[in-house]
Design an enzyme around this catalytic site. Structure first.
Site, PDB file in Angstrom:
ATOM      1  N   GLU A 167       0.853 -12.911   3.307  1.00 21.36           N
ATOM      2  CA  GLU A 167       0.521 -14.346   3.301  1.00 21.36           C
ATOM      3  C   GLU A 167      -1.000 -14.486   3.350  1.00 21.36           C
ATOM      4  O   GLU A 167      -1.694 -13.527   3.723  1.00 21.36           O
ATOM      5  CB  GLU A 167       1.143 -15.039   4.526  1.00 21.36           C
ATOM      6  N   GLU A 218      -0.261  -2.069   0.237  1.00 22.04           N
ATOM      7  CA  GLU A 218       0.638  -1.229   1.052  1.00 22.04           C
ATOM      8  C   GLU A 218      -0.134  -0.523   2.178  1.00 22.04           C
ATOM      9  O   GLU A 218       0.105   0.633   2.487  1.00 22.04           O
ATOM     10  CB  GLU A 218       1.416  -0.245   0.176  1.00 22.04           C
TER      11      GLU A 218
HETATM   12  C1  LIG Z   1      -3.043  -6.086  -6.726  1.00 23.48           C
HETATM   13  C2  LIG Z   1      -2.319  -6.380  -5.445  1.00 23.48           C
HETATM   14  C3  LIG Z   1      -0.926  -6.403  -5.428  1.00 23.48           C
HETATM   15  C4  LIG Z   1      -0.237  -6.725  -4.234  1.00 23.48           C
HETATM   16  N1  LIG Z   1       1.137  -6.805  -4.257  1.00 23.48           N
HETATM   17  C5  LIG Z   1       1.779  -7.219  -3.135  1.00 23.48           C
HETATM   18  C6  LIG Z   1       3.191  -7.427  -3.154  1.00 23.48           C
HETATM   19  O1  LIG Z   1       3.872  -7.193  -4.166  1.00 23.48           O
HETATM   20  N2  LIG Z   1       3.806  -7.896  -2.021  1.00 23.48           N
HETATM   21  C7  LIG Z   1       3.105  -8.165  -0.881  1.00 23.48           C
HETATM   22  O2  LIG Z   1       3.708  -8.583   0.095  1.00 23.48           O
HETATM   23  N3  LIG Z   1       1.748  -7.978  -0.827  1.00 23.48           N
HETATM   24  C8  LIG Z   1       1.079  -7.514  -1.925  1.00 23.48           C
HETATM   25  N4  LIG Z   1      -0.293  -7.332  -1.898  1.00 23.48           N
HETATM   26  C9  LIG Z   1      -1.023  -7.681  -0.672  1.00 23.48           C
HETATM   27  C10 LIG Z   1      -1.619  -6.501   0.041  1.00 23.48           C
HETATM   28  O3  LIG Z   1      -0.624  -5.765   0.696  1.00 23.48           O
HETATM   29  C11 LIG Z   1      -2.704  -7.050   0.965  1.00 23.48           C
HETATM   30  O4  LIG Z   1      -3.776  -7.448   0.134  1.00 23.48           O
HETATM   31  C12 LIG Z   1      -3.174  -6.011   1.978  1.00 23.48           C
HETATM   32  O5  LIG Z   1      -2.180  -5.784   2.936  1.00 23.48           O
HETATM   33  C13 LIG Z   1      -4.477  -6.458   2.674  1.00 23.48           C
HETATM   34  O6  LIG Z   1      -4.322  -7.745   3.183  1.00 23.48           O
HETATM   35  P1  LIG Z   1      -5.465  -8.849   2.891  1.00 23.48           P
HETATM   36  O7  LIG Z   1      -5.692  -8.894   1.422  1.00 23.48           O
HETATM   37  O8  LIG Z   1      -5.067 -10.094   3.575  1.00 23.48           O
HETATM   38  O9  LIG Z   1      -6.754  -8.247   3.530  1.00 23.48           O
HETATM   39  P2  LIG Z   1      -7.166  -8.323   5.124  1.00 23.48           P
HETATM   40  O10 LIG Z   1      -5.964  -8.127   5.961  1.00 23.48           O
HETATM   41  O11 LIG Z   1      -7.992  -9.539   5.307  1.00 23.48           O
HETATM   42  O12 LIG Z   1      -8.057  -7.033   5.198  1.00 23.48           O
HETATM   43  C14 LIG Z   1      -9.353  -6.977   4.555  1.00 23.48           C
HETATM   44  C15 LIG Z   1      -9.931  -5.605   4.746  1.00 23.48           C
HETATM   45  O13 LIG Z   1     -10.151  -5.385   6.121  1.00 23.48           O
HETATM   46  C16 LIG Z   1     -10.084  -4.005   6.396  1.00 23.48           C
HETATM   47  N5  LIG Z   1      -9.210  -3.804   7.555  1.00 23.48           N
HETATM   48  C17 LIG Z   1      -7.912  -4.158   7.699  1.00 23.48           C
HETATM   49  N6  LIG Z   1      -7.458  -3.848   8.916  1.00 23.48           N
HETATM   50  C18 LIG Z   1      -8.505  -3.293   9.581  1.00 23.48           C
HETATM   51  C19 LIG Z   1      -8.702  -2.788  10.884  1.00 23.48           C
HETATM   52  N7  LIG Z   1      -7.709  -2.786  11.790  1.00 23.48           N
HETATM   53  N8  LIG Z   1      -9.921  -2.294  11.232  1.00 23.48           N
HETATM   54  C20 LIG Z   1     -10.937  -2.318  10.333  1.00 23.48           C
HETATM   55  N9  LIG Z   1     -10.815  -2.776   9.078  1.00 23.48           N
HETATM   56  C21 LIG Z   1      -9.623  -3.268   8.706  1.00 23.48           C
HETATM   57  C22 LIG Z   1      -9.577  -3.311   5.130  1.00 23.48           C
HETATM   58  O14 LIG Z   1     -10.643  -2.712   4.436  1.00 23.48           O
HETATM   59  C23 LIG Z   1      -9.021  -4.455   4.315  1.00 23.48           C
HETATM   60  O15 LIG Z   1      -9.092  -4.210   2.924  1.00 23.48           O
HETATM   61  C24 LIG Z   1      -0.971  -6.987  -3.065  1.00 23.48           C
HETATM   62  C25 LIG Z   1      -2.370  -6.930  -3.093  1.00 23.48           C
HETATM   63  C26 LIG Z   1      -3.048  -6.636  -4.252  1.00 23.48           C
HETATM   64  C27 LIG Z   1      -4.559  -6.600  -4.251  1.00 23.48           C
END
Ligand SMILES: Cc1cc2nc3c(=O)[nH]c(=O)nc-3n(C[C@H](O)[C@H](O)[C@H](O)COP(=O)(O)OP(=O)(O)OC[C@H]3O[C@@H](n4cnc5c(N)ncnc54)[C@H](O)[C@@H]3O)c2cc1C
Length: 378
Positions: free
Chosen positions: A126, A360
């Site tokens: 989300e 993932e």
């Molecule tokens: C091309 C694509 C396809 C996708 N397909 C799906 C799908 O089919 N179904 C689905 O449900 N989701 C999907 N996703 C979502 C994906 O799983 C999320 O983008 C991912 O989990 C990261 O969440 P966010 O984008 O909200 O980044 P955020 O949660 O805001 O994280 C941003 C960054 O913070 C850093 N970070 C995260 N946690 C920590 C921590 N604890 N400590 C330090 N740094 C941290 C990482 O570098 C991360 O990239 C997809 C995403 C993309 C880009």
């Protein structure tokens, strides 16, 4: 031509080498070439082709052979990133039904997914709940024999073309991760909508979804009420190692391209591969690929033995995706200006690999998982 000696590693059985060989031939004939600019049409066609070829059968069912799905993803990724995407999403999108579906739901959905007649999607993320999945707000409230869903999901692969979505929503049995349930939502259900299509650097169908008083029969819940987080994690556990395998396929293709270029490109009276600087790069690339393959197939083999793979799958995903990025960058550099020309294989790979380090579970999330497991063991 990629090195295939790894197929003789003790992780594999004879059927795995046969599978890889047959798919390699099939993929070269059926999916190696671009499928046009319309990414939705291309994806639909690839799902259909993969179903007709019998490959999707490996992505659904009671017992998923992790080594087989890894070999399939690696091979498809080497030929065409979108073909790998189409295969992976059929598996990830239907995985919760394979693992937790009632007999009726399994009967209704899985054969169609395996034939390529129904396109699947997995809707967990989300806008305010990506890495922090348990912060999800999309809610499902029980109403008689139904649940009523309200909220949204984003970054949903196959969003806009899927026939059904496995959606995770808060049902509130307990706070946080213990109050989430999983549901199958058919694309035509009233109250379900595509709010926005999202364009990304390596185009594939991707969307933000909305649920507005969307009524789902309780019979379409997957697993027990409140167990949705477990359903999501178990599904991801199967497919996380296969993300490493896809990265490995991209990296192998990049090395193939680099080898070809380096042995042909004339400069300074010799070819690029005659320079020791180039040889050092090629050596690093090949070593990175082998370490990724060892980690990936160790995790896949270990899962197929019925053992826990949380740490091993996280190591494979982190290492293989990060290494593939470096290998592809090095390959692109060897192509010089040609490397950044749209449509060149190394240019596509450069865009294709990037999201694998994020979805993932981003690399940082994998690091935390590995460290948590290490500390638990200590
Ligand atoms: C091309 C694509 C396809 C996708 N397909 C799906 C799908 O089919 N179904 C689905 O449900 N989701 C999907 N996703 C979502 C994906 O799983 C999320 O983008 C991912 O989990 C990261 O969440 P966010 O984008 O909200 O980044 P955020 O949660 O805001 O994280 C941003 C960054 O913070 C850093 N970070 C995260 N946690 C920590 C921590 N604890 N400590 C330090 N740094 C941290 C990482 O570098 C991360 O990239 C997809 C995403 C993309 C880009």
């Amino acid at each position: 031509m990629s090195d295939k000696h790894y197929l003789e590693w003790p992780f594999f059985e004879a059927r795995h080498a046969t599978l890889e060989k047959e798919l390699d031939v099939w993929a070269a004939q059926h999916v190696a070439h671009a499928h046009g600019d319309d990414v939705d049409a291309a994806c639909r066609q690839l799902v259909h082709q993969l179903g007709e070829g019998g490959w999707l059968r490996h992505a659904v069912g009671d017992t998923i052979d992790t080594r087989a799905i890894c070999l399939i993803r690696e091979t498809l990724a080497r030929h065409n990133g979108l073909a790998d995407f189409a295969f992976a999403m059929q598996g990830l999108g239907s995985g919760a039904i394979s693992l937790f579906g009632s007999a009726e739901n399994r009967h209704t959905y899985l054969p169609r997914v395996a034939r390529g007649d129904a396109i699947a999607a997995f809707a967990l993320s989300e806008p305010q709940a990506g890495s922090d999945v348990a912060a999800m707000q999309c809610a499902a409230v029980r109403d008689g024999d139904d649940y009523v869903l309200n909220g949204e999901k984003t970054w949903i692969s196959n969003g806009g073309i899927a026939d059904f979505y496995v959606v995770f929503a808060r049902t509130g049995e307990q706070p946080g991760a213990r109050g989430i349930s999983a549901f199958i939502v058919d694309a035509g259900t009233p109250g379900f909508g595509i709010a926005e299509r999202i364009n990304v650097i390596a185009p594939h169908p991707l969307a933000r979804l909305t649920f507005n008083s969307c009524r789902i029969p309780a019979s379409k819940r997957l697993g027990e009420a409140g167990q949705g987080f477990k359903v999501a994690m178990a599904t991801l556990d199967v497919f996380r190692t296969s993300v490493a395998a896809a990265a490995l396929g991209f990296a192998r293709r990049a090395l193939d391209e680099a080898m070809q270029r380096a042995t042909q490109r004339q400069m300074f009276g010799q070819v690029l591969a005659d320079f020791q600087l180039t040889q050092a790069k090629l050596a690093e690339m090949a070593t990175g690929i082998d370490t990724s393959a060892l980690l990936t197939y160790r995790a896949a083999w270990q899962r197929d033995q019925g053992r826990k793979v949380t740490k091993e799958a996280a190591m494979a995903k982190m290492h293989a995706t990060e290494t593939a990025q470096q290998v592809i960058d090095a390959a692109l550099q060897m192509f010089g200006g040609l490397g950044v020309v749209s449509g060149q294989p190394v240019e596509s790979l450069y865009r294709e690999i990037r999201a694998l380090r994020i979805y993932e579970g981003a690399t940082e999330v994998q690091q935390l998982i590995i460290a948590r497991e290490l500390l638990k063991e200590a």
